[in-house]
Design a protein around this motif. Sequence first.
Motif, mmCIF file in Angstrom:
data_model
loop_
_atom_site.group_PDB
_atom_site.id
_atom_site.type_symbol
_atom_site.label_atom_id
_atom_site.label_comp_id
_atom_site.label_asym_id
_atom_site.label_seq_id
_atom_site.Cartn_x
_atom_site.Cartn_y
_atom_site.Cartn_z
ATOM 1 N N ALA A 35 12.725 1.383 -3.025
ATOM 2 C CA ALA A 35 12.897 1.710 -4.414
ATOM 3 C C ALA A 35 14.293 2.291 -4.784
ATOM 4 O O ALA A 35 14.786 2.957 -3.912
ATOM 5 N N PRO A 36 14.882 2.151 -5.944
ATOM 6 C CA PRO A 36 16.019 2.755 -6.346
ATOM 7 C C PRO A 36 16.191 4.292 -5.970
ATOM 8 O O PRO A 36 17.301 4.540 -5.682
ATOM 9 N N PRO A 141 14.890 -3.529 -3.806
ATOM 10 C CA PRO A 141 13.482 -3.159 -3.485
ATOM 11 C C PRO A 141 12.466 -4.572 -3.232
ATOM 12 O O PRO A 141 13.170 -5.601 -3.382
ATOM 13 N N LEU A 142 11.420 -4.338 -2.511
ATOM 14 C CA LEU A 142 10.461 -5.476 -2.428
ATOM 15 C C LEU A 142 10.874 -6.341 -1.428
ATOM 16 O O LEU A 142 10.563 -7.795 -1.665
ATOM 17 N N LEU A 143 11.642 -6.197 -0.579
ATOM 18 C CA LEU A 143 12.477 -7.261 0.461
ATOM 19 C C LEU A 143 11.440 -7.707 1.550
ATOM 20 O O LEU A 143 11.802 -8.865 2.057
ATOM 21 N N CYS A 156 13.408 2.109 3.587
ATOM 22 C CA CYS A 156 13.684 3.656 2.923
ATOM 23 C C CYS A 156 12.419 4.046 2.159
ATOM 24 O O CYS A 156 12.137 3.550 0.839
ATOM 25 N N ALA A 157 11.392 4.804 2.700
ATOM 26 C CA ALA A 157 10.253 4.913 2.311
ATOM 27 C C ALA A 157 10.103 6.426 1.508
ATOM 28 O O ALA A 157 10.649 7.054 1.819
ATOM 29 N N TYR A 181 2.969 -3.243 -4.187
ATOM 30 C CA TYR A 181 3.800 -3.348 -2.831
ATOM 31 C C TYR A 181 3.159 -2.821 -1.542
ATOM 32 O O TYR A 181 3.054 -2.921 -0.649
ATOM 33 N N ARG A 182 2.987 -1.595 -1.711
ATOM 34 C CA ARG A 182 2.548 -0.370 -0.770
ATOM 35 C C ARG A 182 1.058 -0.959 -0.064
ATOM 36 O O ARG A 182 0.729 -1.178 0.883
#
Length: 208
Positions: A35-36, A141-143, A156-157, A181-182
């Motif tokens: 996420a940003p 994000p969301l790659l 990057c969590a 997503y998670r």
Amino acid sequence: MRIRPVTPARLVDELAGRIDSTTTGGWVRVGFDGAPSAAPGAVADAMVDPLRVLGRQAVRVDLGDFMRPASVRLELGRDNPDSYYERWFDLAALSREVLGPLAPGGSGRIVTTFWNPETDRSSRPSYVDVSTGGVLLLSGPLLQGAGLDLDLVVHCAQSPAALARRTGDELRWTLPAFDRYRDEVDPESLAEVVVRMDDPRHPALVEE
């Protein structure tokens, strides 16, 4: 599982070594997923100079430069989290113009931008030739879970609480997309490297 705190400088050094040791026979395509608020772009930016010192051409691409046209992106509204999750980014263009040319047997000729969301028009990019052994540093994000062909993913969590706390008001509408997503993708289980970024100033590596 062990959580090992590291300094930002140490994180960059360790990631550079991991990337440099990744063998593909051609280019190395690295995704910095997060996420940003988890600052994946800043981590990717920090990798450029260390990789060049190691003799690697490093090329930066940000997923935000591969958005879909507003007519598609905003069809369900400007703050629809499902739209952000499913249709915000042009993954087909990213695969065609960036990841495919850097796959084995590819041309090595890519674009680093595709769409300008400010003008809602093509960014009319020039092509960049990436030498064999060069490294793509893709951030966004969301790659994961969308079939993107990447050789190494650094996730990057952030905990849900940290994500909510560090997300600005203008992006809080995206939080349900990251919950989804998670739950649906479990990005930590897919990434080769996981970095805890609850506070990006104090990262920690997740180790087996």
